[in-house]
Each structure stands twice: as structure tokens, then as C-alpha cells.
Scaffold this motif. Structure first.
Motif, short mmCIF file in Angstrom:
data_model
loop_
_atom_site.label_atom_id
_atom_site.label_comp_id
_atom_site.label_asym_id
_atom_site.label_seq_id
_atom_site.Cartn_x
_atom_site.Cartn_y
_atom_site.Cartn_z
N THR A 131 36.34 35.41 32.17
CA THR A 131 37.76 35.11 32.35
C THR A 131 38.18 35.65 33.71
O THR A 131 37.52 36.51 34.28
N THR A 132 39.28 35.16 34.21
CA THR A 132 39.79 35.63 35.49
C THR A 132 40.20 37.09 35.38
O THR A 132 40.84 37.49 34.41
N VAL A 133 39.81 37.88 36.35
CA VAL A 133 40.21 39.29 36.41
C VAL A 133 41.18 39.40 37.58
O VAL A 133 40.88 38.98 38.70
N SER A 134 42.34 39.98 37.35
CA SER A 134 43.43 39.99 38.32
C SER A 134 43.20 40.92 39.50
O SER A 134 42.56 41.96 39.38
N LYS A 135 43.80 40.53 40.62
CA LYS A 135 43.86 41.39 41.79
C LYS A 135 44.55 42.70 41.38
O LYS A 135 45.51 42.69 40.61
N GLY A 136 44.04 43.83 41.87
CA GLY A 136 44.64 45.12 41.57
C GLY A 136 44.05 45.80 40.34
O GLY A 136 44.35 46.96 40.07
N THR A 137 43.19 45.09 39.59
CA THR A 137 42.55 45.69 38.42
C THR A 137 41.68 46.86 38.87
O THR A 137 40.95 46.77 39.85
N LYS A 138 41.80 47.98 38.16
CA LYS A 138 41.04 49.19 38.49
C LYS A 138 39.65 49.10 37.86
O LYS A 138 39.52 48.89 36.65
N VAL A 139 38.63 49.23 38.68
CA VAL A 139 37.23 49.09 38.25
C VAL A 139 36.40 50.24 38.83
O VAL A 139 36.91 51.08 39.59
N PHE A 140 35.14 50.26 38.48
CA PHE A 140 34.16 51.14 39.12
C PHE A 140 33.12 50.28 39.78
O PHE A 140 32.76 49.21 39.27
N VAL A 141 32.59 50.74 40.93
CA VAL A 141 31.50 50.04 41.61
C VAL A 141 30.36 51.02 41.84
O VAL A 141 30.56 52.22 42.00
N ARG A 142 29.15 50.49 41.83
CA ARG A 142 27.96 51.32 42.05
C ARG A 142 27.95 51.82 43.50
O ARG A 142 28.42 51.15 44.40
N ASP A 143 27.36 53.01 43.66
CA ASP A 143 27.23 53.60 44.99
C ASP A 143 25.89 54.32 45.05
O ASP A 143 25.50 54.99 44.09
#
Length: 184
Positions: free
Chosen positions: A4-16
């Protein structure tokens, strides 16, 4: 898998590569069929004082947005389970990060959420956190006054072992392996 579409501004985690997981915010919506996502790395205000290796050069990996000074990264969604970025646990009323004493109560339970919940509890000197009937202990690397007082030990024994939802009799009757250390 249909996304589904995930909105701009949604708080996520990204790998580093250095920190394993970094908090981020979607810079643009993710639509069905997208292979990548553009995110802004959003470090908490207390990052430098509560991180063992603050602000490593790898944080700058990506493009720096001149107007805001934010770091933008494009991440491949195929690198994440189900092609979806793990969501941060955000309190709907305050917009702040949501932490729990029992991580089984977190709305989004995944590796990044566990690590950041433990990190947040560690910085306020709470070394013990539950995950259902499992207790996770993080070494506070300092003495915490009152943590092992007679009053606190008796309270835990009463609430958790003898009369609470984790009482010893519940586990022995269910034939589950039980390990309890009591120092009264």
C-alpha cells in the motif's frame, strides 16, 4: 507482495553499515511498484550524548540538502523484509517515540524497534525490559541508586513472582522451564 502507499513524513528505520539502524523519515511517498525510497536521516537531539560513537562520517553517506542540512539517502526496498521499511513506534498524541517496559506491547516489533527501545530505556537508567515473559538486562555501566533496595526487591517479588501475571505457579503448572533468582 502488494504494497500500500506509505505517506511522505512516515517515520521509519533504515539500515546503516556502522550503526545497523538509523531513524529516518520518508521524503516522498512510497507507491506500489517502487523499488527504492528516498528518506531523510532524523537523528534525535540527544544522539551525540547517548551514542557510543556519535556522528561518524558514514552518517554523511548520501546527499546533504543545503537548505536544511539534512542527510537524504535513497534505499533499496528489496533490502528489507517484505520490501517494506520498518516503522518507528510513534505516540499518536504527542508525535514522540513510543517506548514500553514490555516490548511485546510495541505496535511495531522488529529488530530496530527493540534496539531503540532498549537504547531509550538505558539512557534513563532502566536496565530491565520485558518481552512477554522474557527479561532483557542491559548493563548500565554504573551504579543505580535504589535499583536493588530491599523495598524494590520485595515489590518485584510480590508483583512478578508470587502474585502477578508472571507468578511462579503459572509456569510450573504449564511445565515451562523457569529460572528465578531471588535475593531477599
Amino acid at each position: 507482495m502488494a504494497r500500500t502507499t506509505v505517506s511522505k513524513g512516515t517515520k521509519v528505520f533504515v539500515r546503516d553499515d556502522f550503526y545497523d539502524w538509523l531513524p529516518a523519515e520518508l521524503a516522498q511517498p512510497i507507491e506500489e511498484g517502487d523499488l527504492t525510497a528516498l528518506v531523510y536521516i532524523t537523528l534525535p537531539d540527544d544522539w551525540d550524548s547517548n551514542t557510543v560513537s556519535p556522528r561518524q562520517p558514514c552518517l554523511l553517506r548520501g546527499s546533504i540538502i543545503e537548505e536544511t542540512g539534512m542527510v537524504a539517502r535513497r534505499v533499496k526496498l528489496a533490502d528489507y523484509p517484505g520490501g517494506e521499511l520498518p516503522l518507528q513506534n510513534i505516540d499518536a498524541n504527542t508525535g514522540n517515540t513510543l517506548g514500553k517496559s514490555d516490548m511485546a506491547d510495541l505496535p511495531h516489533l522488529h529488530e530496530a524497534a527493540i534496539l531503540y527501545n532498549l537504547k531509550d530505556r538505558h539512557k534513563i537508567n532502566i536496565p530491565y525490559t520485558r518481552v512477554g515473559d522474557i527479561v532483557v538486562a542491559v548493563n548500565p555501566f554504573q551504579w543505580i541508586d535504589g535499583l536493588y533496595s530491599d523495598k524494590k526487591r520485595h515489590s518485584y517479588a510480590h508483583k512478578l513472582v508470587w502474585n502477578g501475571e508472571m507468578r511462579y505457579s503459572r509456569y510450573t503448572l504449564s511445565r515451562r522451564l523457569v529460572s528465578i533468582l531471588m535475593c531477599l
